[in-house]
Scaffold this motif. Sequence first.
Motif, PDB file in Angstrom:
ATOM      1  N   ASP A 152     -22.676 -28.587  -1.143  1.00 55.70           N
ATOM      2  CA  ASP A 152     -22.578 -29.426   0.259  1.00 55.70           C
ATOM      3  C   ASP A 152     -22.842 -28.281   1.449  1.00 55.70           C
ATOM      4  OD1 ASP A 152     -21.146 -31.814   1.806  1.00 55.70           O
ATOM      5  OD2 ASP A 152     -20.893 -29.787   2.913  1.00 55.70           O
ATOM      6  N   PRO A 153     -23.810 -28.607   2.307  1.00 58.44           N
ATOM      7  CA  PRO A 153     -24.300 -27.761   3.368  1.00 58.44           C
ATOM      8  C   PRO A 153     -23.028 -27.195   4.304  1.00 58.44           C
ATOM      9  CG  PRO A 153     -24.567 -29.914   3.990  1.00 58.44           C
ATOM     10  CD  PRO A 153     -24.193 -30.111   2.426  1.00 58.44           C
ATOM     11  N   GLU A 154     -21.745 -27.573   4.296  1.00 60.43           N
ATOM     12  CA  GLU A 154     -20.809 -27.246   5.231  1.00 60.43           C
ATOM     13  C   GLU A 154     -20.738 -25.870   5.318  1.00 60.43           C
ATOM     14  OE1 GLU A 154     -16.169 -28.702   6.406  1.00 60.43           O
ATOM     15  OE2 GLU A 154     -16.760 -28.586   4.364  1.00 60.43           O
ATOM     16  N   ILE A 155     -20.406 -24.968   4.369  1.00 58.91           N
ATOM     17  CA  ILE A 155     -20.336 -23.687   4.494  1.00 58.91           C
ATOM     18  C   ILE A 155     -21.442 -22.775   5.390  1.00 58.91           C
ATOM     19  CG2 ILE A 155     -21.365 -23.174   2.268  1.00 58.91           C
ATOM     20  CD1 ILE A 155     -18.965 -20.802   2.011  1.00 58.91           C
ATOM     21  N   TYR A 156     -22.696 -23.166   4.939  1.00 59.08           N
ATOM     22  CA  TYR A 156     -23.602 -22.742   5.880  1.00 59.08           C
ATOM     23  C   TYR A 156     -23.728 -23.315   7.136  1.00 59.08           C
ATOM     24  CZ  TYR A 156     -25.095 -19.656   1.964  1.00 59.08           C
ATOM     25  OH  TYR A 156     -25.121 -18.700   0.970  1.00 59.08           O
ATOM     26  N   GLN A 157     -23.489 -24.421   7.502  1.00 60.21           N
ATOM     27  CA  GLN A 157     -23.518 -24.868   8.886  1.00 60.21           C
ATOM     28  C   GLN A 157     -22.238 -24.052   9.567  1.00 60.21           C
ATOM     29  OE1 GLN A 157     -22.330 -28.993   7.907  1.00 60.21           O
ATOM     30  NE2 GLN A 157     -24.713 -29.671   7.919  1.00 60.21           N
ATOM     31  N   HIS A 158     -21.226 -23.746   9.068  1.00 58.21           N
ATOM     32  CA  HIS A 158     -20.153 -23.015   9.546  1.00 58.21           C
ATOM     33  C   HIS A 158     -20.573 -21.545   9.829  1.00 58.21           C
ATOM     34  CE1 HIS A 158     -16.146 -25.330   9.303  1.00 58.21           C
ATOM     35  NE2 HIS A 158     -16.874 -25.974   9.092  1.00 58.21           N
ATOM     36  N   ALA A 159     -21.278 -21.106   8.948  1.00 59.16           N
ATOM     37  CA  ALA A 159     -21.693 -19.657   9.064  1.00 59.16           C
ATOM     38  C   ALA A 159     -22.850 -19.612  10.263  1.00 59.16           C
ATOM     39  CB  ALA A 159     -22.480 -19.105   7.642  1.00 59.16           C
TER      40      ALA A 159
END
Length: 228
Positions: A152-159
């Motif tokens: 899921d892209p969530e972690i890189y969106q947060h970063a």
Amino acid sequence: MQFDNIRGFLFDLDGVITDTAALHAKAWAGICQRLGIPWTDALAEGTKGVSRMDSLEVILKSVNRQDEFTMAQKAQMATEKNDRYQELITHLTASDILPGMKDFITDLKQHNYQLALASASRNAPTVLKYLGLSDVFPKIVDPSNLTKGKPDPEIYQHAAALLNLEPGQCIGVEDAPAGVASIKAAGAIAVGIGDAHDLAQADVVFPGTASLTLTALRGKLEDGVLNA
């Protein structure tokens, strides 16, 4: 591809900055031994770059035992694994930074790129401390604030958000297919470290950290030498 549009670099930790995969494997192997589950190369690969609880599910599903335990029992197994892993990482030093990565990170800082860490590991700050890199990564995604794991892209969106940047202004660096998929889904450029076949979704693949330099990366992106 306009490299000049890039403002930030988003790093995975395990297998990119340091190789703690062997330490994770050793800790998980202990859990498997206690449960009578064979620890295999496939499990080592399947637990790479994903969260602790997701890793446990991968292990249990490999022998169709995912419904055998309560959530409390699974949480205890994950805690047991983490306790062992935390013991192992206390032996890390700056010499455990992967070849070329300290120079690459230093070069990025000298060229005023912003850096953030996008690791699924809750132990990432501790690992950075033992590696002597805490000051280099003041921005670290807290996995406890995430609802979904890689791919899921969530972690890189947060970063990217930690750097006040859009994902499209960032390059993510990963060594696992799930991580590369996460970067791409977020809308950032994906740099893979490892086997080009395994990391086919990446925009650019380097065979190892030693070959990843800012000059080489810029050249490949600007020349369009991308992974097919």
